[in-house]
Design a protein around this motif. Structure first.
Motif, PDB file in Angstrom:
ATOM      1  N   VAL A 153       0.785  -1.170  -0.053  1.00  0.00           N
ATOM      2  CA  VAL A 153       0.170   0.068  -0.014  1.00  0.00           C
ATOM      3  C   VAL A 153       0.882   1.164   0.048  1.00  0.00           C
ATOM      4  CG1 VAL A 153      -1.562   1.185   1.279  1.00  0.00           C
ATOM      5  CG2 VAL A 153      -1.864  -0.976   1.047  1.00  0.00           C
ATOM      6  N   LYS A 154       1.900   1.277   0.871  1.00  0.00           N
ATOM      7  CA  LYS A 154       2.950   2.426   0.653  1.00  0.00           C
ATOM      8  C   LYS A 154       3.411   2.619  -0.371  1.00  0.00           C
ATOM      9  CE  LYS A 154       4.124   1.757   5.706  1.00  0.00           C
ATOM     10  NZ  LYS A 154       5.114   1.869   6.657  1.00  0.00           N
ATOM     11  N   ALA A 155       3.925   1.777  -1.517  1.00  0.00           N
ATOM     12  CA  ALA A 155       4.522   1.952  -2.614  1.00  0.00           C
ATOM     13  C   ALA A 155       3.322   2.355  -3.691  1.00  0.00           C
ATOM     14  CB  ALA A 155       5.063   0.547  -3.215  1.00  0.00           C
ATOM     15  N   GLU A 156       2.090   1.954  -3.541  1.00  0.00           N
ATOM     16  CA  GLU A 156       1.031   2.541  -4.392  1.00  0.00           C
ATOM     17  C   GLU A 156       0.701   3.805  -4.142  1.00  0.00           C
ATOM     18  OE1 GLU A 156      -2.061  -0.487  -3.537  1.00  0.00           O
ATOM     19  OE2 GLU A 156      -0.992  -2.113  -4.442  1.00  0.00           O
ATOM     20  N   THR A 157       0.935   4.170  -3.047  1.00  0.00           N
ATOM     21  CA  THR A 157       0.568   5.448  -2.577  1.00  0.00           C
ATOM     22  C   THR A 157       1.711   6.383  -3.108  1.00  0.00           C
ATOM     23  OG1 THR A 157      -0.451   4.769  -0.372  1.00  0.00           O
ATOM     24  CG2 THR A 157       0.172   7.003  -0.504  1.00  0.00           C
ATOM     25  N   VAL A 158       3.040   6.080  -3.070  1.00  0.00           N
ATOM     26  CA  VAL A 158       3.975   7.014  -3.685  1.00  0.00           C
ATOM     27  C   VAL A 158       3.604   7.309  -5.167  1.00  0.00           C
ATOM     28  CG1 VAL A 158       6.356   7.151  -4.542  1.00  0.00           C
ATOM     29  CG2 VAL A 158       5.700   6.219  -2.130  1.00  0.00           C
ATOM     30  N   VAL A 159       3.465   6.053  -5.717  1.00  0.00           N
ATOM     31  CA  VAL A 159       3.141   6.319  -7.196  1.00  0.00           C
ATOM     32  C   VAL A 159       1.685   7.150  -7.368  1.00  0.00           C
ATOM     33  CG1 VAL A 159       2.341   4.931  -9.439  1.00  0.00           C
ATOM     34  CG2 VAL A 159       4.151   3.880  -7.822  1.00  0.00           C
ATOM     35  N   SER A 160       0.810   6.596  -6.617  1.00  0.00           N
ATOM     36  CA  SER A 160      -0.667   7.431  -6.999  1.00  0.00           C
ATOM     37  C   SER A 160      -0.641   9.004  -6.770  1.00  0.00           C
ATOM     38  CB  SER A 160      -1.605   6.851  -6.101  1.00  0.00           C
ATOM     39  OG  SER A 160      -2.893   7.370  -5.957  1.00  0.00           O
ATOM     40  N   LEU A 161       0.170   9.010  -5.430  1.00  0.00           N
ATOM     41  CA  LEU A 161       0.409  10.976  -5.141  1.00  0.00           C
ATOM     42  C   LEU A 161       1.314  11.494  -6.352  1.00  0.00           C
ATOM     43  CD1 LEU A 161       0.870  10.521  -1.563  1.00  0.00           C
ATOM     44  CD2 LEU A 161      -1.176  11.611  -2.585  1.00  0.00           C
ATOM     45  N   ALA A 162       2.061  10.828  -6.829  1.00  0.00           N
ATOM     46  CA  ALA A 162       3.154  11.344  -7.981  1.00  0.00           C
ATOM     47  C   ALA A 162       2.234  11.624  -8.903  1.00  0.00           C
ATOM     48  CB  ALA A 162       4.358  10.354  -8.029  1.00  0.00           C
ATOM     49  N   LYS A 163       1.429  10.656  -9.424  1.00  0.00           N
ATOM     50  CA  LYS A 163       0.514  10.873 -10.358  1.00  0.00           C
ATOM     51  C   LYS A 163      -0.506  11.974 -10.304  1.00  0.00           C
ATOM     52  CE  LYS A 163       0.547   6.210 -12.484  1.00  0.00           C
ATOM     53  NZ  LYS A 163       0.026   5.010 -12.805  1.00  0.00           N
ATOM     54  N   GLU A 164      -1.293  12.026  -9.140  1.00  0.00           N
ATOM     55  CA  GLU A 164      -2.173  12.889  -8.851  1.00  0.00           C
ATOM     56  C   GLU A 164      -1.700  14.426  -8.812  1.00  0.00           C
ATOM     57  OE1 GLU A 164      -4.896  14.217  -4.852  1.00  0.00           O
ATOM     58  OE2 GLU A 164      -4.123  12.074  -4.849  1.00  0.00           O
ATOM     59  N   TYR A 165      -0.326  14.529  -8.182  1.00  0.00           N
ATOM     60  CA  TYR A 165       0.320  15.794  -8.065  1.00  0.00           C
ATOM     61  C   TYR A 165       1.224  16.113  -9.590  1.00  0.00           C
ATOM     62  CZ  TYR A 165      -1.717  16.307  -3.947  1.00  0.00           C
ATOM     63  OH  TYR A 165      -2.727  16.491  -2.710  1.00  0.00           O
ATOM     64  N   ASN A 166       1.062  15.444 -10.409  1.00  0.00           N
ATOM     65  CA  ASN A 166       1.983  15.582 -11.570  1.00  0.00           C
ATOM     66  C   ASN A 166       3.308  15.561 -11.283  1.00  0.00           C
ATOM     67  OD1 ASN A 166       2.049  15.477 -14.290  1.00  0.00           O
ATOM     68  ND2 ASN A 166       2.018  17.740 -14.467  1.00  0.00           N
ATOM     69  N   ILE A 167       3.966  14.736 -10.361  1.00  0.00           N
ATOM     70  CA  ILE A 167       5.090  14.498 -10.065  1.00  0.00           C
ATOM     71  C   ILE A 167       5.859  13.399 -10.751  1.00  0.00           C
ATOM     72  CG2 ILE A 167       6.778  14.494  -8.314  1.00  0.00           C
ATOM     73  CD1 ILE A 167       4.660  15.693  -6.431  1.00  0.00           C
ATOM     74  N   GLU A 168       6.872  13.621 -11.328  1.00  0.00           N
ATOM     75  CA  GLU A 168       7.817  12.506 -12.126  1.00  0.00           C
ATOM     76  C   GLU A 168       8.133  11.617 -11.002  1.00  0.00           C
ATOM     77  OE1 GLU A 168       8.166  11.809 -15.282  1.00  0.00           O
ATOM     78  OE2 GLU A 168       6.841  13.600 -15.897  1.00  0.00           O
ATOM     79  N   LEU A 169       8.223  10.261 -11.073  1.00  0.00           N
ATOM     80  CA  LEU A 169       8.832   9.416 -10.000  1.00  0.00           C
ATOM     81  C   LEU A 169      10.132   9.788  -9.765  1.00  0.00           C
ATOM     82  CD1 LEU A 169       7.063   5.990 -10.868  1.00  0.00           C
ATOM     83  CD2 LEU A 169       6.747   7.684  -8.707  1.00  0.00           C
ATOM     84  N   SER A 170      10.914  10.171 -10.851  1.00  0.00           N
ATOM     85  CA  SER A 170      12.254  10.479 -10.825  1.00  0.00           C
ATOM     86  C   SER A 170      12.762  11.636  -9.735  1.00  0.00           C
ATOM     87  CB  SER A 170      13.037  10.815 -12.015  1.00  0.00           C
ATOM     88  OG  SER A 170      12.247  12.100 -12.666  1.00  0.00           O
ATOM     89  N   GLN A 171      11.389  12.295  -9.187  1.00  0.00           N
ATOM     90  CA  GLN A 171      11.464  13.364  -8.331  1.00  0.00           C
ATOM     91  C   GLN A 171      11.053  12.911  -6.856  1.00  0.00           C
ATOM     92  OE1 GLN A 171      13.136  16.612  -9.132  1.00  0.00           O
ATOM     93  NE2 GLN A 171      13.531  15.235 -10.751  1.00  0.00           N
ATOM     94  N   THR A 172      10.771  11.708  -6.722  1.00  0.00           N
ATOM     95  CA  THR A 172      10.130  11.144  -5.316  1.00  0.00           C
ATOM     96  C   THR A 172      11.219  10.668  -4.587  1.00  0.00           C
ATOM     97  OG1 THR A 172       9.729   8.926  -6.310  1.00  0.00           O
ATOM     98  CG2 THR A 172       8.051  10.631  -6.540  1.00  0.00           C
ATOM     99  N   ILE A 173      10.860  10.920  -3.058  1.00  0.00           N
ATOM    100  CA  ILE A 173      11.778  10.319  -2.106  1.00  0.00           C
ATOM    101  C   ILE A 173      10.665   9.535  -1.126  1.00  0.00           C
ATOM    102  CG2 ILE A 173      13.112  11.066  -0.147  1.00  0.00           C
ATOM    103  CD1 ILE A 173      13.621  13.800  -1.549  1.00  0.00           C
ATOM    104  N   ALA A 174      11.276   8.378  -0.694  1.00  0.00           N
ATOM    105  CA  ALA A 174      10.453   7.738   0.343  1.00  0.00           C
ATOM    106  C   ALA A 174      11.265   7.579   1.650  1.00  0.00           C
ATOM    107  CB  ALA A 174       9.980   6.432  -0.010  1.00  0.00           C
ATOM    108  N   MET A 175      11.101   7.778   2.791  1.00  0.00           N
ATOM    109  CA  MET A 175      11.870   7.455   4.022  1.00  0.00           C
ATOM    110  C   MET A 175      11.148   6.148   4.757  1.00  0.00           C
ATOM    111  SD  MET A 175      12.539  11.180   5.559  1.00  0.00           S
ATOM    112  CE  MET A 175      13.963  10.666   6.806  1.00  0.00           C
ATOM    113  N   GLY A 176      11.955   5.316   5.386  1.00  0.00           N
ATOM    114  CA  GLY A 176      11.431   4.269   6.295  1.00  0.00           C
ATOM    115  C   GLY A 176      12.377   3.876   7.244  1.00  0.00           C
ATOM    116  N   ASP A 177      11.948   2.970   8.133  1.00  0.00           N
ATOM    117  CA  ASP A 177      12.998   2.376   9.209  1.00  0.00           C
ATOM    118  C   ASP A 177      12.859   0.885   9.264  1.00  0.00           C
ATOM    119  OD1 ASP A 177      10.327   2.075  10.157  1.00  0.00           O
ATOM    120  OD2 ASP A 177      10.872   2.902  12.156  1.00  0.00           O
TER     121      ASP A 177
END
Length: 68
Positions: free
Chosen positions: A1-25
């Motif tokens: 679900v988290k990975a899908e959210t990254v992709v979904s939000l990038a599409k929603e806000y017209n952000i290239e995936l090459s411009q995304t960052i994800a942090m986790g522990d």
């Protein structure tokens, strides 16, 4: 679900995936971090640090700003 959210939000806000960052522990964040261009391990377990692009071991979330 988290990975899908990254992709979904990038599409929603017209952000290239090459411009995304994800942090986790934890291991449950690895798929999300792989979906983003930059995967950041934040005070993470050794497995996550090993697979992340970069790792933040000290300080708060603001440390990400120094990486950018």
């Amino acid at each position: 679900v988290k990975a899908e959210t990254v992709v979904s939000l990038a599409k929603e806000y017209n952000i290239e995936l090459s411009q995304t960052i994800a942090m986790g522990d934890g291991a449950n964040d690895l798929v999300m971090m792989a979906a983003a261009q930059l995967g950041v391990a934040f005070h993470a377990k050794p497995l996550v640090r090993k697979q992340a692009d970069v790792s933040v071991k000290k300080g708060g979330l603001d440390q990400l700003l120094y990486l950018l």
